[in-house]
Design an enzyme around this catalytic site. Structure first.
Site: not given
Ligand code: SRM
Ligand code: SF4
Length: 537
Positions: A456, A68, A461-462, A182-183
């Site tokens: 998913g 990333r 994240c979506g 946290r993030k």
């Molecule tokens: Fe996300 C975790 C993908 C935007 C909330 N997110 C993850 C992980 C890293 C989990 C993992 O290790 O597999 C996913 C990686 C999957 C992969 O292989 O791509 C992942 N998040 C994404 C992306 C790629 C979704 C997308 O297809 O666009 C986005 C990457 C953004 C970036 O460039 O940094 C992405 N994630 C978001 C958003 C949307 C936003 O920021 O507007 C959210 C909700 C907003 C927020 O965070 O408040 C989001 N992601 C999470 C969470 C829940 C956070 C929490 O506080 O519990 C997780 C799980 C965690 O962090 O424990 C997570």
């Molecule tokens: Fe769940 Fe984020 Fe993975 Fe999508 S990319 S399946 S919302 S953790």
């Protein structure tokens, strides 16, 4: 027991491993890991600490990592895009890239043995992936048409770069901010349509004028030095605490603070210092900033930010300047620079392959200024296309796949990664989303875009809560069998008066979803059944 052992004994597993060795420490171990191979690596380094340099182990595709990047304000150059294309190209069919919902790019297929070379290539063209995962500040989002839009109030580009430089030590990594609870998400919008979804960020800045030009709060020790001005002064109202998680989703709330652009970097630093030093760390489900604000109350939180800032914050301006519907930037638009246009290309669910990326880089160079921009809707904008070259640009074959005029459902489709690469996923998303939209567009006629977001799992994240129709993956039961399903969200509003949608139906098997979506689209969004779809043969 040593002091460290005593103090870390009660910590959760994440806090424990961070206390034992900072995530950024692995920066100096990349060569070693590359030689060792992923199978022999320490599991905590491999599965967690590598995320501090933006490298994600994928249990779904072991040995093929995700990387990333950071793309401040979603901007990159054609040279940078070409480097990213070269990186994924070497992995053949297993190499690809995704534009993310934070205006960013993720690469797929990455082998650990290639990391030293990849980092060298990044360095040579000013790319960084540092601190883009785990307990760090994510990509900072800004207006995708900053500096191009005649109606913008503020060009966010420089400010966002300054924040990123401060947080990451100019992309080299900054141990000051490498161990947050946290993030943390930051967004700044300088336009009128809230193109960054300010409301879903831990910290957001939205444009607002102070009418009185009153006190600017500039004294180092809190002494205010009044500067009177006749005309309104531009700045930002500050929002805090927005976030989505599996357990809880909240829109950001006003901090009751207005800051001048030149104070934004310092305010980011102050908020992050409070979060870093006082944020809740015991339970990871309750560690995002809003939980601290809940515990303290907004007044105390604001006071602590002022203490770190070393001066008072001014109260918020009475109104912000978000007064437009959100734009999607797909299509051709005039820039504020006479004779120039920006062209928004629709990239289906954000997925790119090496040849696409080379081609995008070429188009940006041949027709534009070599600049490429990304949107939180996972699309691309090529700016600075001159009037004289526009017509030829629009005949380029890449635009047949990456259209400037896609169908009205297609153009607003957003999808997270889903089961193809993400081990949290409860369902497959991207391909399913594309198939569903195609089927619905074949059956229905639309008069305006409908924003459908797929995610998913409940991590969101979506962003299904910002969508007209949000679909969140779940497992559901039918005829005694467990199936992939979705919870359906509705009512998300973006742009002016943004607010989050809520879950209206739970546990629909994906195989039964199409007629339900069709019904929702007809009843709520004015869709009509096509004549030919009504013909029964
Ligand atoms: Fe996300 C975790 C993908 C935007 C909330 N997110 C993850 C992980 C890293 C989990 C993992 O290790 O597999 C996913 C990686 C999957 C992969 O292989 O791509 C992942 N998040 C994404 C992306 C790629 C979704 C997308 O297809 O666009 C986005 C990457 C953004 C970036 O460039 O940094 C992405 N994630 C978001 C958003 C949307 C936003 O920021 O507007 C959210 C909700 C907003 C927020 O965070 O408040 C989001 N992601 C999470 C969470 C829940 C956070 C929490 O506080 O519990 C997780 C799980 C965690 O962090 O424990 C997570
Ligand atoms: Fe769940 Fe984020 Fe993975 Fe999508 S990319 S399946 S919302 S953790």
């Amino acid at each position: 027991m040593t002091d460290t052992a005593t103090t870390t004994a009660n910590l959760n597993k994440f806090e424990k491993f961070k206390a034992q060795k900072d995530g950024l420490a692995i920066k100096s171990e990349i060569e070693k890991f590359a030689a060792l191979g992923w199978e022999a690596m320490d599991e905590t380094d491999r599965d967690h600490r590598l995320k501090w340099v933006g490298v994600f182990f994928r249990p779904v595709t072991p040995g093929q990592f995700m990387m990333r990047l950071r793309m401040p304000n979603g901007i990159l150059s054609s040279t940078q895009m070409r480097v990213l294309a070269q990186v994924v190209q070497r992995y053949g069919d297993e190499g690809s890239a995704d534009i993310t919902t934070r205006q960013n790019i993720q690469l797929r297929g990455i082998r650990i043995s290639d990391l030293p070379d990849i980092f060298n290539r990044f360095h040579a063209v000013g790319l960084t992936s540092v601190q883009s995962g785990m307990d760090n500040v994510r990509n900072i989002t800004g207006d995708p048409v900053a500096g191009l839009d005649a109606d913008e109030l503020y060009d966010t580009r420089e400010l966002i770069q300054q924040i990123q430089d401060m947080l990451t030590n100019k992309g080299e990594g900054n141990p000051e901010f490498s161990n947050l609870p946290r993030k943390f998400n930051i967004a700044i919008t300088g336009g009128r349509d809230n193109s960054v979804h300010a409301e879903i960020n831990d910290l957001a800045f939205v444009p607002a004028f102070r009418e009185d030009g009153g006190t600017r709060g500039r004294g180092d020790t809190g002494n205010l030095s009044p500067t009177l001005s006749a005309s309104p002064i531009f700045g930002f109202n500050v929002l805090v605490g927005g976030f989505f998680s599996a357990k809880r989703c909240e829109a950001a709330i006003p901090l009751n603070a207005w800051v001048a652009p030149e104070d934004v970097v310092a305010v980011c630093r102050a908020v992050l210092e409070v979060f870093r030093d006082r944020g809740l760390r015991a339970n990871r489900q309750k560690s995002r900033l809003m939980w601290l604000i809940d515990e303290w109350g907004l007044e105390k939180f604001r006071q602590e930010v002022e203490n770190r800032l070393g001066k008072s914050l001014l109260p918020a301006a009475p109104k912000d300047e978000i007064d437009w519907q959100k734009r999607d930037h797909i299509g051709v638009y005039k820039q504020k620079q006479p004779g120039l246009n920006y062209v928004g290309l629709h990239i289906p669910v954000g997925r790119l392959y090496a040849e696409d990326m080379f081609e995008i880089a070429r188009l940006a160079e041949v027709y534009g200024s070599g600049e490429i921009r990304l949107t939180v809707e996972q699309n691309i904008i090529i700016p600075n296309v001159s009037e004289s070259r526009l017509a030829t640009f629009l005949t380029e074959s890449l635009l047949e796949r990456f259209s400037i005029n896609p169908g009205l459902l297609t153009r607003s489709l957003v999808s997270c990664t889903g089961a193809q690469f993400c081990n949290f996923a409860l369902i497959e998303t991207k391909n399913r989303a594309l198939g569903m939209i195609k089927a619905l567009e074949e059956e229905l006629i639309f008069t305006h875009p409908v924003r459908i977001h797929w995610t998913g799992c409940p991590n969101s994240c979506g962003q299904p809560q910002v969508a007209d129709i949000g679909l969140m993956g779940t497992k559901t039961r039918k005829n005694g069998k467990t199936l992939e399903g979705v919870d359906i969200y509705m009512g998300g509003k973006v742009g002016k008066d943004a607010h989050l949608g809520t879950c209206i139906i739970k546990g629909i098997p994906c195989e039964d979803l199409q007629p339900i979506l069709q019904d929702l689209l007809i009843k709520n969004f004015g869709a009509k059944v096509k004549e030919e779809a009504l013909v029964v043969d």
